[in-house]
Design an enzyme around this catalytic site. Sequence first.
Site, mmCIF file in Angstrom:
data_model
loop_
_atom_site.group_PDB
_atom_site.id
_atom_site.type_symbol
_atom_site.label_atom_id
_atom_site.label_comp_id
_atom_site.label_asym_id
_atom_site.label_seq_id
_atom_site.Cartn_x
_atom_site.Cartn_y
_atom_site.Cartn_z
ATOM 1 N N LYS A 254 0.859 -1.185 0.000
ATOM 2 C CA LYS A 254 0.000 0.000 0.000
ATOM 3 C C LYS A 254 0.892 1.231 0.000
ATOM 4 O O LYS A 254 1.967 1.195 0.601
ATOM 5 C CB LYS A 254 -0.834 0.036 1.285
ATOM 6 C CG LYS A 254 -1.956 -0.957 1.354
ATOM 7 C CD LYS A 254 -2.674 -0.841 2.701
ATOM 8 C CE LYS A 254 -3.690 -1.942 2.895
ATOM 9 N NZ LYS A 254 -4.838 -1.878 1.981
ATOM 10 N N ARG A 329 -9.750 -12.024 2.003
ATOM 11 C CA ARG A 329 -10.580 -13.106 1.453
ATOM 12 C C ARG A 329 -9.861 -14.449 1.520
ATOM 13 O O ARG A 329 -10.502 -15.490 1.624
ATOM 14 C CB ARG A 329 -11.006 -12.736 0.021
ATOM 15 C CG ARG A 329 -9.863 -12.559 -0.941
ATOM 16 C CD ARG A 329 -10.271 -11.789 -2.192
ATOM 17 N NE ARG A 329 -10.434 -10.347 -1.924
ATOM 18 C CZ ARG A 329 -10.792 -9.460 -2.834
ATOM 19 N NH1 ARG A 329 -11.038 -9.825 -4.061
ATOM 20 N NH2 ARG A 329 -10.921 -8.186 -2.509
HETATM 21 N N1 BES Z 1 -7.759 -4.076 4.589
HETATM 22 C C1 BES Z 1 -8.025 -3.657 3.279
HETATM 23 C C2 BES Z 1 -9.377 -2.981 3.105
HETATM 24 C C3 BES Z 1 -9.601 -1.673 3.815
HETATM 25 C C4 BES Z 1 -9.459 -0.487 3.134
HETATM 26 C C5 BES Z 1 -10.012 -1.637 5.127
HETATM 27 C C6 BES Z 1 -9.702 0.713 3.765
HETATM 28 C C7 BES Z 1 -10.234 -0.426 5.760
HETATM 29 C C8 BES Z 1 -10.086 0.741 5.085
HETATM 30 C C9 BES Z 1 -8.006 -4.847 2.308
HETATM 31 O O1 BES Z 1 -7.191 -5.904 2.674
HETATM 32 C C10 BES Z 1 -7.512 -4.335 1.007
HETATM 33 O O2 BES Z 1 -6.398 -3.958 0.941
HETATM 34 N N2 BES Z 1 -8.379 -4.347 0.015
HETATM 35 C C11 BES Z 1 -8.047 -3.879 -1.282
HETATM 36 C C12 BES Z 1 -8.495 -4.918 -2.237
HETATM 37 C C13 BES Z 1 -8.053 -4.701 -3.637
HETATM 38 C C14 BES Z 1 -6.584 -4.939 -3.774
HETATM 39 C C15 BES Z 1 -8.838 -5.638 -4.512
HETATM 40 C C16 BES Z 1 -8.814 -2.579 -1.506
HETATM 41 O O3 BES Z 1 -9.967 -2.502 -1.098
HETATM 42 O O4 BES Z 1 -8.230 -1.648 -2.034
HETATM 43 ZN ZN ZN Z 2 -5.187 -5.686 1.961
#
Ligand code: BES
Ligand code: ZN
Length: 483
Positions: A254, A329
Amino acid sequence: MLQISSKTQKRAVLVIFPKNNLNALPFFDLEEKRSIQQMLNDGSKIIPVNKLHKLYILFAMDVPKDIDKYELQEKFRIQGHSIYKVCKEYKETELSLEIMGEYDKSMLESLLLGINLSDYEFLKYRTKAKEYHLTVHVDPILLDKSSVEEINLLTESVHITKDLVNEPVSYLTAVQYSKDMAKIAKSAGFSLTVWDHKKIVQEKMGGLLAVNSGSSAPATFNILEYKPAKHKNKKPLVLVGKGVVYDTGGLSLKPTKSSMDMMKSDMAGSAAVVGAMYAIAKAKLPYHIVGLIPAVENRPGYEAVCPGDVITMYDGTTVEVMNTDAEGRLILADALHYAKRLKPELVLDFATLTGSAVRAIGREASVIMGTADKEYKKKLRKAAMSTGERTVEFPFWDEYGDYLRSDVADLKNLGPMDAGSITAGKFLEHFIDYPWMHFDIAGTAFVPAQYNYRGKWATGYGVRLLFKFVQNQCKDNPEKSKS
Ligand code: BES
Ligand code: ZN
Ligand code: ZN
């Protein structure tokens, strides 16, 4: 917290009176009542009056008939937060309660819950900060002892969840999390079985191992069980929670700042399960519940899973990992597969799963979807709306499942940019064979700034919803089974 005490008068007094009957206020002369009336006309509902040795906090209770009951209860919880702020501002640590005229019991409960839930700060790492707490003295004539106890228990349980979520990963590793769960389980009276790294390898929980592979700290898989001697459900209710103690995104890192800063909260789904099971077990609700918590850390270490890798899940499905940041997931899928052997009546999973859910509806509700029947969906909705832990059901058509087809493996873990929270749900659906609902709580579990009685940072979302759902199930279910 609330304390049951009859005929106590503190310096600070919360005076609840019917909006259109100022005459009910005995503490004020005519001129004062006129000014109070003026403030009420200007729209104030909460009026602090600092009068010599007393701080009166006047609250005009207005229960309009045309407003939805649940929406009104939410307004009362929010007003409870405003009352709490007045007490804190005046540094009052004790508050007594006077009610003039008629009042609505459920609205009083909401008001007191709003006050009580507001009484939280995460100060563990603030070496110089002073704790502030408010005790509200409630006469048992005004509210039954059992209602007061329930409000205190719910508050305590929400605070347990908040503490877990607010803990940074420097303390709350997966192993430490299991130790904390053990303490909580012991004090509430439910059991905990912890699978360590060796056992997880033996069991071939491929999703869990893949996500944790870039971390030097081991993962755990936690099985919580509350099975009272007499329970009203024949098959268990299973609660699954995402327990990513930190989500860096893995090799699909990230960007720092905004998107990673709050990722210690990526175990909020599992913390809601822990808090809810604490509340349910402490209240001795007659319901059989199993909690499943995969706890991992998603890091880009040397052995980390690479985008493009193919992994084999606990159920044997092969998954092409296109993005290591879509890790939730993968661990939930293994837990959902485990749940099959429990032959559950219903499985609910809670997870901070997608940014897509946040972009769609923000912090005001969780995104839900799943295969449970209409009756369960109705009951879950009732629990959600009545607690102010709102939900919005998203469509879940088969076509969305096609977005996850892979040429290399059975499935890929990433769909296109569109409908991200739904494709995440569709991925999970591949691993179930029972009625199931998925709660994407990415928007509701953690907020960067103060958000009424929910506080700032962890909100404890899910604890009250789950407690209410199970409590209603106990009321609705006439048959008793013993085992
Ligand atoms: N933990 C994150 C989702 C999240 C985002 C939680 C903002 C709380 C606040 C999750 O693991 C993630 O990174 N999701 C990605 C998925 C994507 C790569 C398909 C996302 O939502 O950007
Ligand atoms: Zn993630
Ligand atoms: Zn995550």
